[in-house]
Design an enzyme around this catalytic site. Structure first.
Site, PDB file in Angstrom:
ATOM      1  N   HIS A  94      -1.129   3.598 -11.530  1.00 31.00           N
ATOM      2  CA  HIS A  94       0.022   3.812 -10.642  1.00 31.00           C
ATOM      3  C   HIS A  94       1.022   2.668 -10.790  1.00 31.00           C
ATOM      4  CE1 HIS A  94      -3.443   5.956  -9.021  1.00 31.00           C
ATOM      5  NE2 HIS A  94      -2.602   6.783  -8.438  1.00 31.00           N
ATOM      6  N   HIS A 138       4.801   7.481  -9.661  1.00 28.83           N
ATOM      7  CA  HIS A 138       3.729   7.159  -8.705  1.00 28.83           C
ATOM      8  C   HIS A 138       2.390   6.939  -9.392  1.00 28.83           C
ATOM      9  CE1 HIS A 138       0.919   7.522  -5.324  1.00 28.83           C
ATOM     10  NE2 HIS A 138       0.230   8.253  -6.180  1.00 28.83           N
ATOM     11  N   GLU A 151     -12.787   6.297  17.131  1.00 26.25           N
ATOM     12  CA  GLU A 151     -14.020   6.041  16.373  1.00 26.25           C
ATOM     13  C   GLU A 151     -13.716   5.559  14.952  1.00 26.25           C
ATOM     14  OE1 GLU A 151     -13.344   8.997  17.802  1.00 26.25           O
ATOM     15  OE2 GLU A 151     -14.695   9.082  19.522  1.00 26.25           O
ATOM     16  N   HIS A 182     -21.636  18.699  20.513  1.00 24.37           N
ATOM     17  CA  HIS A 182     -22.073  17.310  20.661  1.00 24.37           C
ATOM     18  C   HIS A 182     -23.449  17.045  20.053  1.00 24.37           C
ATOM     19  CE1 HIS A 182     -18.613  17.003  23.116  1.00 24.37           C
ATOM     20  NE2 HIS A 182     -18.935  15.833  23.645  1.00 24.37           N
TER      21      HIS A 182
HETATM   22  C1  LIG Z   1      -7.336   9.393   2.167  1.00 22.85           C
HETATM   23  C2  LIG Z   1      -6.597   9.616   0.876  1.00 22.85           C
HETATM   24  N1  LIG Z   1      -6.029  10.805   0.661  1.00 22.85           N
HETATM   25  C3  LIG Z   1      -5.404  11.054  -0.506  1.00 22.85           C
HETATM   26  C4  LIG Z   1      -5.335  10.107  -1.477  1.00 22.85           C
HETATM   27  C5  LIG Z   1      -4.691  10.400  -2.816  1.00 22.85           C
HETATM   28  N2  LIG Z   1      -3.387   9.690  -2.882  1.00 22.85           N
HETATM   29  C6  LIG Z   1      -3.291   8.513  -3.488  1.00 22.85           C
HETATM   30  S1  LIG Z   1      -1.758   7.860  -3.376  1.00 22.85           S
HETATM   31  C7  LIG Z   1      -1.212   9.197  -2.513  1.00 22.85           C
HETATM   32  C8  LIG Z   1       0.221   9.269  -2.071  1.00 22.85           C
HETATM   33  C9  LIG Z   1       0.624   8.030  -1.399  1.00 22.85           C
HETATM   34  O1  LIG Z   1       1.975   7.979  -1.200  1.00 22.85           O
HETATM   35  P1  LIG Z   1       2.653   6.590  -0.890  1.00 22.85           P
HETATM   36  O2  LIG Z   1       1.845   5.837   0.066  1.00 22.85           O
HETATM   37  O3  LIG Z   1       4.065   6.863  -0.520  1.00 22.85           O
HETATM   38  O4  LIG Z   1       2.547   5.824  -2.253  1.00 22.85           O
HETATM   39  P2  LIG Z   1       3.685   5.629  -3.346  1.00 22.85           P
HETATM   40  O5  LIG Z   1       4.031   6.997  -3.852  1.00 22.85           O
HETATM   41  O6  LIG Z   1       4.807   4.979  -2.668  1.00 22.85           O
HETATM   42  O7  LIG Z   1       3.025   4.803  -4.393  1.00 22.85           O
HETATM   43  C10 LIG Z   1      -2.221  10.122  -2.326  1.00 22.85           C
HETATM   44  C11 LIG Z   1      -2.050  11.397  -1.615  1.00 22.85           C
HETATM   45  C12 LIG Z   1      -5.957   8.875  -1.204  1.00 22.85           C
HETATM   46  N3  LIG Z   1      -5.971   7.887  -2.083  1.00 22.85           N
HETATM   47  N4  LIG Z   1      -6.538   8.646  -0.016  1.00 22.85           N
END
Ligand SMILES: Cc1ncc(C[n+]2csc(CCOP(=O)(O)OP(=O)(O)O)c2C)c(N)n1
Length: 671
Positions: free
Chosen positions: A38, A270, A419, A481
């Site tokens: 990334h 990204h 939680e 529960h």
């Molecule tokens: C809990 C979770 N859900 C999904 C992902 C997959 N994922 C990685 S980065 C991302 C998008 C993040 O967007 P942003 O925070 O705006 O990052 P940027 O594009 O600015 O690098 C996703 C959906 C993950 N790593 N963790």
């Protein structure tokens, strides 16, 4: 010392852009070399990170675990190359350029997402979005707790977080932000990478929150700045550091993939390599002519000087620590370490003796509370809490004092109905050092904590989950529960110790195990309903620590082994008595922890289980039991959700009874 001063002079001479472009180049080149990763986020946040490390972050690369360092958490863990670049540039031990060249390769320190323990300077494992932010809340809370205990001279530092749109969209961010605001954790500073881009495209596709207003509503200070303007970043950081009345959000407007000629600002930067052509164009646009992984000496020296910036402060801190005396040093050493072991052993022994002498039937959650009454006074580093179920979980003792905004001398956290936030904060507290967190909720809500429990295990942190109301035995609250699949689901997590004690002595023993395992999180699964004490004779040995042991052995050899856990162990005992009257010789084995038992020598396991047919009883699903039962064994438990009724009616209704255990045993012995 002279050398450091010389490099610091040079650091001032190197332009901000060159410093930031070093990060951008390393990130795009490492992702290109790995053919995955990334690049966009590190390129976009390079300016913010440069100012943060150059001016604000108090650290000394030579001593990554200095207890009073500022913490830096990269919550947007996919941007791992930002962190790896910073660790390399500032000279963290072991983070050589070769590690960046081997980004994402087997055995490198530079895993796809930052893994705590892989390299010095990775404060926590991030990647599951939002977790890092919530860990940071725990770190900031730890800082206040230790500050209250040890004073400003010993612990007084900031916790910085870089979080993206994704972190702030995750539900856990709500719990974390709300808790931090409520507790007024003013030394927490979140730098939001406000680039308006996530994977699917512009964030406008899915979110329109006003983040500044959102944070303010949760009791934070919040400002928005241009994340590419070093002066604005510097001013915002200075303001945030000077005012610790509330936590801070600094929303940094940035361009993802900054510097890439055609891809900057686009989702395509990204999570994939920029490509050779785009990288060539970026080098031209950024006026960075250097070949991949080459950082010109003046720039590298300037970064290395930043890595040494905190050396003087660390040295004087060490003097202050020495002056503060051995208690302060011990408080920052391994929690519950050597200095405490005798006192803890005594406390556990006292809890066991008290349980043996107590003829009352009590729930194991009550036995847990009674054990804590002995443990808490001798273990000040133990920080209790509950997600709004304090009375039900039995997590608070008479030795506890609640923590509140501005009042951190206590040892009990009311996490509220959060939680997931609680579990992640506990990870942050354990990672911070000096403290052992435990927190409670209902076992069924381990589902609400599971992503963080998994990370406790992945990071090998000693976090203790006190999970009560552990079966249909909770009764009338009904199937929403009543955990059914939860024990099996938790047992599936590597390195997690799942312990389900059956009675008073075992509960104290399981607490001892949880405290002793410094590199494992533990779940204590505890009953709501009262159980009979089954351990009748004193034992100095911690039998539960072996995972399973023979509770009763029939005379003249065994025909069958009955295995039980928790509240169902009593059913096995009753069944054995019934069978005995019929001439069937049944041994009863208590198995509080499959993980601990699995770790025993084969000979011990064989002796405990016996070379005879086996029946197990547990008010949960069968999954994982056949490991102990073999092909011919029988399991008495549940295969569907529970129901709402008084507990005894439910056990009868679902056939989890001593009669069913006896019948299963008869059928096996007859064959
Ligand atoms: C809990 C979770 N859900 C999904 C992902 C997959 N994922 C990685 S980065 C991302 C998008 C993040 O967007 P942003 O925070 O705006 O990052 P940027 O594009 O600015 O690098 C996703 C959906 C993950 N790593 N963790």
């Amino acid at each position: 010392m002279t050398e450091a001063r010389e490099t610091i002079t040079e650091a001032k001479a190197v332009a901000h852009n060159d410093m930031a472009n070093a990060i951008r180049a390393l990130a795009m080149d490492a992702v290109q070399a790995a053919k995955s990763g990334h690049p966009g986020m590190p390129m976009g946040m390079a300016d913010v990170a440069t100012v943060l490390f150059r001016e604000a972050l108090r650290f000394d690369a030579a001593d990554p675990s200095w207890p009073n360092r500022d913490r830096f958490v990269l919550s947007a863990g996919h941007g791992s190359m930002l962190l790896y670049s910073l660790l390399y540039l500032t000279g963290y031990p072991g983070m050589e350029i070769g590690e960046l060249k081997r980004f994402r390769q087997l055995g490198s320190k530079t895993a796809g997402h930052p893994e705590h323990g892989h390299a010095a300077g990775i404060e926590t494992t991030t990647g599951p979005l939002g977790q890092g932010l919530a860990n940071a809340v725990g770190m900031a809370l730890s800082e206040r707790l230790l500050n209250a205990r040890l004073g400003d001279d010993i612990i007084d530092h900031h916790t910085y977080v870089i979080a993206g749109d994704g972190c702030l969209m995750e539900g856990i961010s709500h719990e974390a932000i709300s808790l931090a605001g409520h507790l007024g954790l003013g030394k927490l500073i979140v730098l939001f990478d406000d680039n308006g881009i996530s994977i699917d495209g512009p964030t406008s596709l899915s979110v329109t929150d006003d983040q500044v207003a959102r944070f303010k509503a949760s009791g934070w200070n919040a400002v928005a700045i241009d994340g590419h303007d070093p002066k604005a970043i510097s001013a915002a950081l200075a303001k945030a550091r000077a005012d610790s009345s509330k936590p801070w959000l600094i929303a940094c407007k940035t361009t993802i993939g900054f510097g890439a000629p055609t891809k900057a600002g686009k989702a395509s930067t990204h999570g994939e390599p920029l490509g050779e052509e785009e990288i060539k164009g970026t080098r031209e646009k950024l006026a960075w002519p250097h070949v991949p992984f080459e950082i010109p000496e003046p720039v590298l020296l300037a970064w290395r000087a930043i890595g040494q910036r905190g050396a003087k402060e660390r040295t004087s801190w060490k003097l202050r620590l020495a002056q503060a005396g051995p208690a302060a040093t011990a408080a920052l050493a391994e929690p519950a370490g050597a200095t405490r072991s005798a006192a803890v052993a005594k406390a556990i022994a006292a809890a066991k003796t008290a349980a043996l002498a107590d003829e009352a039937k009590r729930a194991t959650r009550v036995w847990s509370q009674l054990a804590l009454e002995h443990i808490v006074p001798v273990l000040p580093e133990l920080i209790g809490g509950s997600a709004d179920l304090t009375g039900s979980n039995g997590t608070r003792t008479k030795h506890h004092v609640p923590v509140a905004k501005g009042s951190f001398a206590g040892n009990y956290i009311h996490y509220g109905v959060r939680e997931h936030g609680m579990a992640a904060a506990m990870n942050g507290m354990a990672l911070s050092g000096g403290l052992i967190p435990y927190g409670g909720t209902f076992l069924v809500f381990t589902d609400y904590c599971r992503p963080s429990i998994r990370l406790s295990a992945l990071m090998r942190q000693r976090v203790i989950y006190v999970m009560t109301h552990d079966s249909i035995g909770l009764g009338e609250d009904g199937p929403t529960h009543q955990p059914v699949e939860h024990l099996a689901a938790l047992r599936a997590i590597p390195h997690l110790l799942v312990m389900r004690p059956a009675e008073g002595v075992e509960t104290a023993e399981c607490w001892e195990v949880a405290l002793q395992h410094t590199a494992n999180p533990s779940v204590l699964a505890l009953s709501r309903q009262a159980v009979e004490n089954l351990r009748k004779s004193p034992s100095d040995e911690n039998l539960s620590a072996k995972g399973a042991y023979v509770l009763t052995e029939p005379e003249g050899g065994r025909d069958v082994t009955l295995i039980g856990t928790g509240s169902e162990l009593a059913l096995a005992v009753e069944a054995a008595k019934t069978l005995g009257k019929e001439g069937v010789r049944a041994a009863v084995v208590s198995m509080p922890s499959m993980e601990l038992f699995r770790a025993q020598p084969e000979s011990y396991r064989a002796k405990v289980l016996g070379n005879v047919p086996r029946v197990a009883v547990e008010a949960g699903v069968a999954q994982c039991w056949y490991e102990w039962l073999g092909d011919k064994g029988r399991f008495v438990g549940l295969s569907d959700f529970g129901a709402s009724a008084p507990a005894p009616k439910l056990y009868a209704h679902f056939g989890v009874t001593a009669d069913a255990v006896a019948e299963a045993a008869r059928s096996l012995v007859k064959k």
